[in-house]
Design an enzyme around this catalytic site. Sequence first.
Site, PDB file in Angstrom:
ATOM      1  N   GLY A 111     -12.553 -25.189 -14.312  1.00 32.66           N
ATOM      2  CA  GLY A 111     -13.308 -25.266 -15.558  1.00 32.66           C
ATOM      3  C   GLY A 111     -13.938 -23.936 -15.940  1.00 32.66           C
ATOM      4  N   ARG A 117     -34.234   1.435   4.059  1.00 34.17           N
ATOM      5  CA  ARG A 117     -33.017   1.399   3.264  1.00 34.17           C
ATOM      6  C   ARG A 117     -31.798   1.263   4.180  1.00 34.17           C
ATOM      7  NH1 ARG A 117     -33.653   6.608  -0.279  1.00 34.17           N
ATOM      8  NH2 ARG A 117     -31.516   6.040  -0.912  1.00 34.17           N
ATOM      9  N   HIS A 138     -47.518   6.796   8.373  1.00 32.31           N
ATOM     10  CA  HIS A 138     -47.800   6.612   6.948  1.00 32.31           C
ATOM     11  C   HIS A 138     -47.270   7.769   6.104  1.00 32.31           C
ATOM     12  CE1 HIS A 138     -51.897   7.556   8.950  1.00 32.31           C
ATOM     13  NE2 HIS A 138     -51.196   8.648   8.906  1.00 32.31           N
ATOM     14  N   TYR A 143     -40.986  10.254   4.711  1.00 32.61           N
ATOM     15  CA  TYR A 143     -39.596   9.963   4.356  1.00 32.61           C
ATOM     16  C   TYR A 143     -38.683  10.573   5.408  1.00 32.61           C
ATOM     17  CZ  TYR A 143     -35.013  10.075   2.244  1.00 32.61           C
ATOM     18  OH  TYR A 143     -33.668   9.921   2.029  1.00 32.61           O
TER      19      TYR A 143
END
Length: 457
Positions: A12, A333, A363, A366
């Site tokens: 459908g 990530r 803290h 990156y």
Amino acid sequence: MSKRYAVVLAAGQGTRMKSKLYKVLHPVCGKPMVEHVVDQISTLNVDKVVTIVGHGAEKVQEHLAGKSEFVKQEEQLGTAHAVLQAKAELAGKDGVTLVVCGDTPLIEASTMEALLKYHHEKRAKATILTTVIEDPTGYGRIIRDDLGIVEKIVEHKDATEKEQRISEINTGTYCFDNKALFEALENVSNDNVQGEYYLPDVIKILKDSDEVVAAYRMESFEESLGVNDRIALAEASKLMQRRINENHMRNGVTLVNPESTYIDIDVKIGQDTVIEPGVMLRGKTVIGDDCVVTSGSEIVNSVIGERVHVRTSSIFESKVGDDVQIGPYAHLRPESDIHDNVKIGNYVETKKAVVGEGTKLPHFIYMGDAEIGKNVNVGCGSIAVNYDGKNKAKTIIGDNVFVGCNSNLIAPVKVGDRAFIAAGSTITKDVPDDALGIARAKQDNKLGYAKHLNHGK
């Protein structure tokens, strides 16, 4: 035991969904609804599954590769016409055939197994899966005689006033004697307003031939819920989520507020883990025992060890060891590999990073394209500078290293074991083992110079 086959109706177009995505591929708790159906069927020792596809056939085949065979219904001319497309694969075979709609993601294997068993016990040529609902408006009614024997299925628009008061409905799932099914399909007519071939007409053909037609009544209407629009999709997702969450709680997981906790169907969670409200666990995430995941966290396709505390953080396609502290507001990530006893603090971001056992990233850090050893301390504001505008490069930090606050490690660069990076340094060359790396301008105090500056006072 006789051979078992299954036909899944998935051709459908689903115009009421108002979507570019093929209807049966709309996800319900992390899995396309047609895949829910096929996965349940696959547990029934079925010899062959044939999925009837139409619009978006290639996408359906991608999702169900290895789980089903496929036949295309070029023109959507009704449910009987759809099943007839499987003639080359199934006609003439001994056994029984389940016919299930691909837009009923809540149907369970136990219900289909009960239908098959009932069909066998009644020695029927066809058995209809039915249920009872308060408001049967729009559904085909099951008409029985005084002895409870099925006489026919009457569509709502064709039902008399008396028949419309019947609350037992046809769910659209059937079990047929396979040979009888395909013989009857050849005789189904399209002499109706829509000009289509309808599967319930097979029931009438079999009854007119004095074959046994049975009806197995299941307890729960929700299993038969068909998804034809976004409202029904939301309802199916809500019911599936409740089922998933209750299963986790029965297995020893604490969901503080199940109604506000989203967990995909393939997620696994260990005992004595606590999931707070507002958490989203997606994909094939695995969480070990004795963990805590606090409100606002999202974990996607990741493996989390035991005794891990995730505080309001996001983890995507990563691996986390045991006894790790994450967050608040950390972002892991894809391809982050966090070893045991690591601390990933607030506003820390990692990407393609290996973080060794016992290391602390407390803290505002990156670390991308980085390999960090054991027992390393990385100070606030430090960055693995991995991109030069064209290419990514790797930062390697050895064991027992101290990286002072506000340090920039310009990749490619390697910091040896037990090295010390002075705060505020921009490191562009390798630092040997046991060395102090310092790269910052010498401080020069201009005595009395501040008197000439305007401090606004």
